[in-house]
Design a protein around this motif. Structure first.
Motif, PDB file in Angstrom:
ATOM      1  N   ASN A  23       0.845  -1.187   0.000  1.00 30.27           N
ATOM      2  CA  ASN A  23       0.000   0.000   0.000  1.00 30.27           C
ATOM      3  C   ASN A  23       0.881   1.238   0.000  1.00 30.27           C
ATOM      4  OD1 ASN A  23      -2.171  -1.723   0.291  1.00 30.27           O
ATOM      5  ND2 ASN A  23      -2.568  -1.201   2.418  1.00 30.27           N
ATOM      6  N   GLN A  36      -8.920   6.078  -2.099  1.00 28.90           N
ATOM      7  CA  GLN A  36      -9.771   5.604  -3.184  1.00 28.90           C
ATOM      8  C   GLN A  36     -10.970   4.887  -2.574  1.00 28.90           C
ATOM      9  OE1 GLN A  36      -8.801   2.059  -5.246  1.00 28.90           O
ATOM     10  NE2 GLN A  36      -7.251   1.439  -3.767  1.00 28.90           N
ATOM     11  N   ARG A  37     -12.130   4.963  -3.254  1.00 29.30           N
ATOM     12  CA  ARG A  37     -13.298   4.186  -2.813  1.00 29.30           C
ATOM     13  C   ARG A  37     -13.363   2.937  -3.682  1.00 29.30           C
ATOM     14  NH1 ARG A  37     -18.063   7.569  -2.756  1.00 29.30           N
ATOM     15  NH2 ARG A  37     -18.121   7.142  -4.987  1.00 29.30           N
ATOM     16  N   ARG A  38     -13.161   1.794  -3.053  1.00 29.52           N
ATOM     17  CA  ARG A  38     -13.111   0.513  -3.761  1.00 29.52           C
ATOM     18  C   ARG A  38     -14.478   0.166  -4.342  1.00 29.52           C
ATOM     19  NH1 ARG A  38      -8.759  -2.785  -2.584  1.00 29.52           N
ATOM     20  NH2 ARG A  38     -10.081  -4.476  -3.321  1.00 29.52           N
ATOM     21  N   ARG A  39     -14.495  -0.220  -5.597  1.00 26.95           N
ATOM     22  CA  ARG A  39     -15.750  -0.641  -6.229  1.00 26.95           C
ATOM     23  C   ARG A  39     -16.280  -1.934  -5.617  1.00 26.95           C
ATOM     24  NH1 ARG A  39     -17.170   2.059 -10.979  1.00 26.95           N
ATOM     25  NH2 ARG A  39     -15.486   3.298 -11.884  1.00 26.95           N
ATOM     26  N   ASP A  40     -15.391  -2.824  -5.158  1.00 25.12           N
ATOM     27  CA  ASP A  40     -15.848  -4.128  -4.674  1.00 25.12           C
ATOM     28  C   ASP A  40     -16.422  -4.095  -3.265  1.00 25.12           C
ATOM     29  OD1 ASP A  40     -13.405  -3.778  -3.411  1.00 25.12           O
ATOM     30  OD2 ASP A  40     -12.481  -5.576  -4.231  1.00 25.12           O
ATOM     31  N   THR A  41     -16.041  -3.116  -2.449  1.00 27.47           N
ATOM     32  CA  THR A  41     -16.568  -3.051  -1.082  1.00 27.47           C
ATOM     33  C   THR A  41     -17.294  -1.741  -0.778  1.00 27.47           C
ATOM     34  OG1 THR A  41     -14.564  -2.078  -0.128  1.00 27.47           O
ATOM     35  CG2 THR A  41     -14.674  -4.500  -0.238  1.00 27.47           C
ATOM     36  N   TRP A  44     -13.561   3.297   1.592  1.00 35.14           N
ATOM     37  CA  TRP A  44     -12.398   4.100   1.249  1.00 35.14           C
ATOM     38  C   TRP A  44     -11.149   3.414   1.767  1.00 35.14           C
ATOM     39  CZ3 TRP A  44     -12.543   8.269  -1.933  1.00 35.14           C
ATOM     40  CH2 TRP A  44     -13.812   8.757  -2.241  1.00 35.14           C
ATOM     41  N   GLY A  49      -2.155  -3.101  -3.597  1.00 27.87           N
ATOM     42  CA  GLY A  49      -2.578  -4.375  -4.140  1.00 27.87           C
ATOM     43  C   GLY A  49      -1.459  -5.385  -4.156  1.00 27.87           C
ATOM     44  N   GLU A  68      -4.530   2.742  -9.451  1.00 31.13           N
ATOM     45  CA  GLU A  68      -5.794   2.874  -8.739  1.00 31.13           C
ATOM     46  C   GLU A  68      -6.248   4.306  -8.517  1.00 31.13           C
ATOM     47  OE1 GLU A  68      -5.419   0.527  -5.186  1.00 31.13           O
ATOM     48  OE2 GLU A  68      -5.610  -1.352  -6.301  1.00 31.13           O
ATOM     49  N   GLU A 118     -11.161  -0.230 -10.624  1.00 30.63           N
ATOM     50  CA  GLU A 118     -11.115  -0.669  -9.230  1.00 30.63           C
ATOM     51  C   GLU A 118     -11.661   0.362  -8.253  1.00 30.63           C
ATOM     52  OE1 GLU A 118      -7.572  -2.750  -7.896  1.00 30.63           O
ATOM     53  OE2 GLU A 118      -6.871  -2.755  -9.971  1.00 30.63           O
ATOM     54  N   ALA A 119     -11.645   1.638  -8.640  1.00 26.18           N
ATOM     55  CA  ALA A 119     -12.061   2.710  -7.726  1.00 26.18           C
ATOM     56  C   ALA A 119     -13.098   3.604  -8.394  1.00 26.18           C
ATOM     57  CB  ALA A 119     -10.846   3.543  -7.309  1.00 26.18           C
TER      58      ALA A 119
END
Length: 155
Positions: A23, A36-41, A44, A49, A68, A118-119
């Protein structure tokens, strides 16, 4: 691919992999932190990765940050190693991963915050505004160590 995070959850599935990840905690000249705001969860997080074969953890952190967030950053310090057997990430493909992250501190060099696959959100956040965002406890821990100056963390 979807994912579900378990943090100190008694009913978490048993991990079947441990993947090195990096990270980057990027701080601008005004003290704002890149998130970043993760698309999968929908939460933020710091950019980061899984490390690819042929790259170092530091190269991974720089690459993941750019991919990202759209921000090219350079490493200025080391925040710590974060591996918690009680932090499990279960992916829809059957992988169940124990957290393992090497976290670097960095500063922005170029680029603009940019959304991607991803974000769905990328922004600079001042420390006083962190409480307004849905941030996973593991990310709060990493950011908290930076803000308190209690690093490197070797957990």
């Amino acid at each position: 691919m979807g994912r579900t995070e378990y943090y100190h959850a008694p009913k978490a599935p048993k991990a079947n992999t441990l993947i090195p990840a990096s990270n980057m905690l990027v701080v601008d000249d005004q003290g704002a932190i890149l998130l970043q705001r993760r698309r999968d969860t929908g939460q933020w997080a710091l950019p980061g990765g899984a490390q690819d074969i042929g790259e170092s953890p530091a190269q991974c952190a720089v690459r993941e940050c750019q991919e990202e967030t759209g921000i090219v950053a350079e490493i200025t310090g080391f925040l710590g190693v974060y591996s918690n057997p009680a932090h499990i990430v279960a992916y829809t493909d059957g992988e169940i991963r124990q957290q393992f992250e090497v976290v670097y501190i960095g500063r922005p060099v170029s680029g603009e915050p940019t959304i991607n696959d991803e974000a769905d959100g990328v922004r600079w956040v001042y420390p006083d505004d962190l409480h307004t965002l849905d941030i996973h406890p593991s990310m709060h821990k990493q950011i908290g160590h930076y803000l308190a100056g209690t690093y490197p963390y070797l957990g």
